[in-house]
Design a protein around this motif. Structure first.
Motif, PDB file in Angstrom:
ATOM      1  N   ASP A   1       1.124   5.356  -0.214  1.00  0.00           N
ATOM      2  CA  ASP A   1       0.367   6.584   0.049  1.00  0.00           C
ATOM      3  C   ASP A   1       1.058   7.804  -0.538  1.00  0.00           C
ATOM      4  OD1 ASP A   1      -1.835   5.663   1.816  1.00  0.00           O
ATOM      5  OD2 ASP A   1      -0.173   4.962   3.049  1.00  0.00           O
TER       6      ASP A   1
ATOM      7  N   MET B   1      -3.616  10.799  -2.378  1.00  0.00           N
ATOM      8  CA  MET B   1      -4.230  11.849  -1.572  1.00  0.00           C
ATOM      9  C   MET B   1      -3.737  13.170  -2.146  1.00  0.00           C
ATOM     10  SD  MET B   1      -3.768   9.895   2.022  1.00  0.00           S
ATOM     11  CE  MET B   1      -2.688   8.707   1.242  1.00  0.00           C
TER      12      MET B   1
ATOM     13  N   HIS C   1       0.865  -1.190   0.000  1.00  0.00           N
ATOM     14  CA  HIS C   1       0.000   0.000   0.000  1.00  0.00           C
ATOM     15  C   HIS C   1       0.899   1.236   0.000  1.00  0.00           C
ATOM     16  CE1 HIS C   1      -3.749   2.223   0.727  1.00  0.00           C
ATOM     17  NE2 HIS C   1      -3.033   2.996   1.540  1.00  0.00           N
TER      18      HIS C   1
ATOM     19  N   HIS D   1      -2.531   4.788  -3.310  1.00  0.00           N
ATOM     20  CA  HIS D   1      -3.598   5.611  -2.734  1.00  0.00           C
ATOM     21  C   HIS D   1      -3.211   7.082  -2.902  1.00  0.00           C
ATOM     22  CE1 HIS D   1      -5.734   6.777   1.337  1.00  0.00           C
ATOM     23  NE2 HIS D   1      -6.281   7.367   0.296  1.00  0.00           N
TER      24      HIS D   1
ATOM     25  N   ASP E   1      -8.562   1.583   5.794  1.00  0.00           N
ATOM     26  CA  ASP E   1      -7.276   2.271   5.845  1.00  0.00           C
ATOM     27  C   ASP E   1      -7.216   3.245   7.017  1.00  0.00           C
ATOM     28  OD1 ASP E   1      -4.809   3.307   5.281  1.00  0.00           O
ATOM     29  OD2 ASP E   1      -5.384   4.227   3.364  1.00  0.00           O
TER      30      ASP E   1
HETATM   31 ZN    ZN Z   1      -3.568   4.797   2.464  1.00  0.00          ZN
END
Ligand code: ZN
Ligand code: DX5
Length: 214
Positions: free
Chosen positions: A35, A68, A33, A66, A175
């Motif tokens: 970020d 953001m 994962h 992911h 998450d």
């Molecule tokens: Zn995340």
């Protein structure tokens, strides 16, 4: 527990990122994962495309990226080229979410949508059948090591119902603030994927932590 574990590299020592990737590769974890934060959509800045590209060479398991960031549409093909297998954008960052989802799929990746703790899961109703993954935020995005928000359980149940109703196959990923104390209850409630940052890389023995969470 029948679920997938996706350790979050955000909590790894960035000076030893390759070791963290190799640890995940040699473990029971299913995905990496990853970020990406831009300091605009969230208050923190993490890492971006060149870092993902560098670590991709040392990994075979899927990269669950992911985003953001604001205006993620601008970077869809760049993240694919850097090695993303799943690309998750935030509902709150996409005024044309349906278009973003289609663009991610057209670029050859699995499409994920992340949803902040304040956004009602019903907002996903009209894209649910089109997406591969829902990343249900169980903390406010931006930082690792935050406290799990208990309302998440009710949100998982609502999302499961929405998934059935819309004929969607999307995986439900949780998450934020996931650890041994809540993993089983999350899976029993309906989580398909658990993201774990601090509870893996903040542990004395990360490999053992992965084993007990996977
Ligand atoms: Zn995340
Ligand atoms: C938070 C990130 C998470 C974070 C989770 O904004 O999306 O993936 O790494 O970290 P923990 O598991 O420590 O809450």
């Amino acid at each position: 527990m029948a679920h997938l574990l996706a350790p979050s590299l955000l909590s790894a020592d960035f000076a030893e990122l390759r070791k963290a990737v190799e640890l995940i590769e040699g473990s029971e974890a299913a995905w990496h994962h990853i970020d990406v934060m831009d300091g605009v959509f969230v208050p923190n800045i993490s890492f971006g495309l060149p870092v993902i590209k560098s670590i991709r060479k040392h990994a075979r398991k899927p990269f669950d990226v992911h985003l953001m960031i604001v205006e993620p549409d601008r970077y869809i093909s760049a993240f694919r080229d850097a090695g993303a297998d799943h690309l998750t954008v935030h509902l709150e960052a996409c005024p044309h979410l349906h278009r973003s989802v289609q663009a991610i799929k057209a670029a050859g990746m699995k499409a994920g949508v992340a949803i902040n703790p304040h956004s009602n899961v019903s907002l996903l109703e009209d894209v649910m059948a089109d997406i591969d993954l829902v990343c249900l935020m169980s903390v406010n995005p931006g930082f690792g090591g935050q406290k799990f928000i208990e309302r998440t359980y009710a949100r998982i149940s609502a999302l499961k119902e929405l998934r059935t109703r819309s004929g969607s196959q999307a995986l439900i990923e949780i998450d934020g603030g996931v650890g041994l104390e809540n993993a089983r209850k999350l899976v029993d409630t309906g989580a398909d994927v658990l993201v774990a940052g601090n509870s893996v890389f903040g542990a004395q023995a990360p490999a053992a932590a992965i084993r007990s969470l996977a």
